[in-house]
Design a protein around this motif. Structure first.
Motif, PDB file in Angstrom:
ATOM      1  N   ILE A   1      -1.053 109.818  39.307  1.00  0.00           N
ATOM      2  CA  ILE A   1      -1.911 108.635  39.194  1.00  0.00           C
ATOM      3  C   ILE A   1      -1.355 107.689  38.143  1.00  0.00           C
ATOM      4  O   ILE A   1      -0.993 108.101  37.039  1.00  0.00           O
ATOM      5  N   LEU A   2      -1.282 106.407  38.518  1.00  0.00           N
ATOM      6  CA  LEU A   2      -0.877 105.355  37.591  1.00  0.00           C
ATOM      7  C   LEU A   2      -2.121 104.554  37.228  1.00  0.00           C
ATOM      8  O   LEU A   2      -2.746 103.926  38.087  1.00  0.00           O
ATOM      9  N   LEU A   3      -2.485 104.587  35.958  1.00  0.00           N
ATOM     10  CA  LEU A   3      -3.658 103.871  35.443  1.00  0.00           C
ATOM     11  C   LEU A   3      -3.153 102.739  34.558  1.00  0.00           C
ATOM     12  O   LEU A   3      -2.431 102.983  33.584  1.00  0.00           O
ATOM     13  N   VAL A   4      -3.495 101.501  34.901  1.00  0.00           N
ATOM     14  CA  VAL A   4      -2.935 100.359  34.171  1.00  0.00           C
ATOM     15  C   VAL A   4      -4.010  99.479  33.551  1.00  0.00           C
ATOM     16  O   VAL A   4      -5.102  99.314  34.086  1.00  0.00           O
ATOM     17  N   ASP A   5      -3.658  98.938  32.414  1.00  0.00           N
ATOM     18  CA  ASP A   5      -4.422  97.891  31.749  1.00  0.00           C
ATOM     19  C   ASP A   5      -4.089  96.577  32.480  1.00  0.00           C
ATOM     20  O   ASP A   5      -3.161  96.521  33.292  1.00  0.00           O
ATOM     21  N   ILE A   6      -4.824  95.527  32.190  1.00  0.00           N
ATOM     22  CA  ILE A   6      -4.533  94.240  32.819  1.00  0.00           C
ATOM     23  C   ILE A   6      -3.831  93.294  31.840  1.00  0.00           C
ATOM     24  O   ILE A   6      -2.640  93.012  31.973  1.00  0.00           O
ATOM     25  N   GLU A   7      -4.579  92.805  30.853  1.00  0.00           N
ATOM     26  CA  GLU A   7      -4.071  91.772  29.938  1.00  0.00           C
ATOM     27  C   GLU A   7      -2.888  92.276  29.119  1.00  0.00           C
ATOM     28  O   GLU A   7      -2.972  93.287  28.430  1.00  0.00           O
ATOM     29  N   GLY A   8      -1.753  91.589  29.230  1.00  0.00           N
ATOM     30  CA  GLY A   8      -0.571  91.976  28.472  1.00  0.00           C
ATOM     31  C   GLY A   8       0.189  93.134  29.078  1.00  0.00           C
ATOM     32  O   GLY A   8       1.180  93.599  28.506  1.00  0.00           O
ATOM     33  N   THR A   9      -0.271  93.603  30.251  1.00  0.00           N
ATOM     34  CA  THR A   9       0.371  94.729  30.920  1.00  0.00           C
ATOM     35  C   THR A   9       0.825  94.350  32.326  1.00  0.00           C
ATOM     36  O   THR A   9       2.011  94.356  32.634  1.00  0.00           O
ATOM     37  N   ILE A  10      -0.145  94.000  33.194  1.00  0.00           N
ATOM     38  CA  ILE A  10       0.254  93.538  34.533  1.00  0.00           C
ATOM     39  C   ILE A  10       0.130  92.017  34.647  1.00  0.00           C
ATOM     40  O   ILE A  10       0.677  91.428  35.578  1.00  0.00           O
ATOM     41  N   THR A  11      -0.595  91.398  33.717  1.00  0.00           N
ATOM     42  CA  THR A  11      -0.680  89.938  33.679  1.00  0.00           C
ATOM     43  C   THR A  11      -0.262  89.445  32.299  1.00  0.00           C
ATOM     44  O   THR A  11      -0.464  90.150  31.304  1.00  0.00           O
ATOM     45  N   PRO A  12       0.308  88.254  32.212  1.00  0.00           N
ATOM     46  CA  PRO A  12       0.660  87.702  30.898  1.00  0.00           C
ATOM     47  C   PRO A  12      -0.586  87.535  30.044  1.00  0.00           C
ATOM     48  O   PRO A  12      -1.641  87.127  30.543  1.00  0.00           O
ATOM     49  N   ILE A  13      -0.470  87.839  28.785  1.00  0.00           N
ATOM     50  CA  ILE A  13      -1.611  87.684  27.883  1.00  0.00           C
ATOM     51  C   ILE A  13      -2.049  86.225  27.832  1.00  0.00           C
ATOM     52  O   ILE A  13      -3.224  85.911  27.613  1.00  0.00           O
ATOM     53  N   THR A  14      -1.104  85.310  28.095  1.00  0.00           N
ATOM     54  CA  THR A  14      -1.431  83.885  28.071  1.00  0.00           C
ATOM     55  C   THR A  14      -2.363  83.501  29.218  1.00  0.00           C
ATOM     56  O   THR A  14      -3.126  82.541  29.094  1.00  0.00           O
ATOM     57  N   PHE A  15      -2.315  84.236  30.341  1.00  0.00           N
ATOM     58  CA  PHE A  15      -3.205  83.905  31.450  1.00  0.00           C
ATOM     59  C   PHE A  15      -4.655  84.091  31.041  1.00  0.00           C
ATOM     60  O   PHE A  15      -5.513  83.273  31.343  1.00  0.00           O
ATOM     61  N   VAL A  16      -4.921  85.183  30.332  1.00  0.00           N
ATOM     62  CA  VAL A  16      -6.285  85.455  29.890  1.00  0.00           C
ATOM     63  C   VAL A  16      -6.687  84.503  28.771  1.00  0.00           C
ATOM     64  O   VAL A  16      -7.759  83.886  28.808  1.00  0.00           O
ATOM     65  N   LYS A  17      -5.821  84.363  27.775  1.00  0.00           N
ATOM     66  CA  LYS A  17      -6.152  83.563  26.596  1.00  0.00           C
ATOM     67  C   LYS A  17      -6.159  82.064  26.881  1.00  0.00           C
ATOM     68  O   LYS A  17      -6.986  81.323  26.332  1.00  0.00           O
TER      69      LYS A  17
ATOM     70  N   VAL B   1      -6.059  80.555  30.119  1.00  0.00           N
ATOM     71  CA  VAL B   1      -6.630  80.103  31.403  1.00  0.00           C
ATOM     72  C   VAL B   1      -8.053  80.627  31.602  1.00  0.00           C
ATOM     73  O   VAL B   1      -8.996  79.851  31.727  1.00  0.00           O
ATOM     74  N   LEU B   2      -8.213  81.960  31.621  1.00  0.00           N
ATOM     75  CA  LEU B   2      -9.529  82.522  31.914  1.00  0.00           C
ATOM     76  C   LEU B   2     -10.568  82.206  30.844  1.00  0.00           C
ATOM     77  O   LEU B   2     -11.673  81.740  31.155  1.00  0.00           O
ATOM     78  N   PHE B   3     -10.233  82.468  29.578  1.00  0.00           N
ATOM     79  CA  PHE B   3     -11.206  82.211  28.516  1.00  0.00           C
ATOM     80  C   PHE B   3     -11.573  80.727  28.403  1.00  0.00           C
ATOM     81  O   PHE B   3     -12.752  80.376  28.327  1.00  0.00           O
TER      82      PHE B   3
END
Length: 246
Positions: free
Chosen positions: A8-24, A26-28
């Motif tokens: 099983i591969l368990l992944v985080d999102i922010e800074g792992t599969i997506t750029p941290i800049t997308f969250v900081k 764009v989303l926020f």
């Protein structure tokens, strides 16, 4: 067991599969920039009510915990007064970058409108998809564990620059199973999956999450992506800059 032997591969999102800049970046900002208009447009909607109630309940808990900056959301008063309190509460929590369920649920509710309108499109690193495909083709499973709510996670993977990638994931976990920096959360995930902790590989950019997962018996890798927070000078974990290194 080597990481390649994990099932099983368990992944985080922010800074792992997506750029941290997308969250900081764009989303926020989507939430903060559109909050007034969103509340005005949806204030009478029955869909909004449970999200406001969650914020109200969390605010009461914060006040009881002695958090002086906490902003209570009144049950009585004019719509303008209650709206103003909700807005101030959300702004305060976001400024603190809180990983609180009530806030994450509200953010996800707002992001849903943004994804549906086409204003939002998730960015997933190019090196992620081939690995998800490879694990799936080998009969292995991929999961997400993020501080963002499960509905928000699903929105993100349903609307990406690679199209809808939900087909690659077997399930999702958020902080309703426990905080990501607590070992018990990872033990609970393994129990929920019905597998041994040693059969799970967890990838995250957060060293405290990695430490917690490691203590639970998971295999771990630290994702070091552009823009991520600097890692400690000394630690015992393998670092990857691309999923191709898994």
């Amino acid at each position: 067991m080597a990481t390649t032997d994990c099932q099983i591969l368990l992944v985080d999102i922010e800074g792992t599969i997506t750029p941290i800049t997308f969250v900081k970046d764009v989303l926020f900002p989507y939430v903060t920039n559109n909050l007034d208009t969103f509340l005005d447009q949806h204030w009478e909607s029955p869909e909004l009510t449970p999200y406001i109630e969650q914020l109200r309940e969390q605010a009461s808990k914060d006040v009881q915990a002695g958090i002086s900056e906490a902003v209570e959301v009144p049950t009585e008063g004019s719509p303008e007064t209650i709206q103003a309190a909700v807005k101030k509460n959300i702004q305060w929590q976001m400024a603190q970058d809180r990983k609180i369920g009530a806030l994450k649920s509200f953010q996800g509710y707002m992001w849903k409108a943004g994804y549906q309108s086409g204003e939002l499109l998730s960015i997933v690193y190019d090196d992620v998809i081939p690995v998800l495909e490879q694990w799936q083709q080998k009969g292995k499973k991929n999961y997400i564990y993020s501080s963002g709510s499960i509905p928000a996670q699903k929105l993100l993977v349903n609307h990406t620059n690679h199209g809808n990638i939900a087909k690659y994931f077997s399930g999702y976990y958020d902080t309703s199973i426990g905080l990501k920096v607590e070992t018990g959360s990872y033990e609970a995930i393994a129990k929920d999956m019905g597998v041994a902790p040693s059969s799970i590989l967890f990838v995250s950019d957060n060293i405290r999450e990695i430490e917690a997962a490691d203590k639970a018996g998971f295999h771990v890798l630290i994702a070091d992506r552009p823009g991520n927070a600097p890692l400690p000078a000394e630690h015992a974990y393998k670092v990857i800059t691309s999923f191709a290194q898994i």
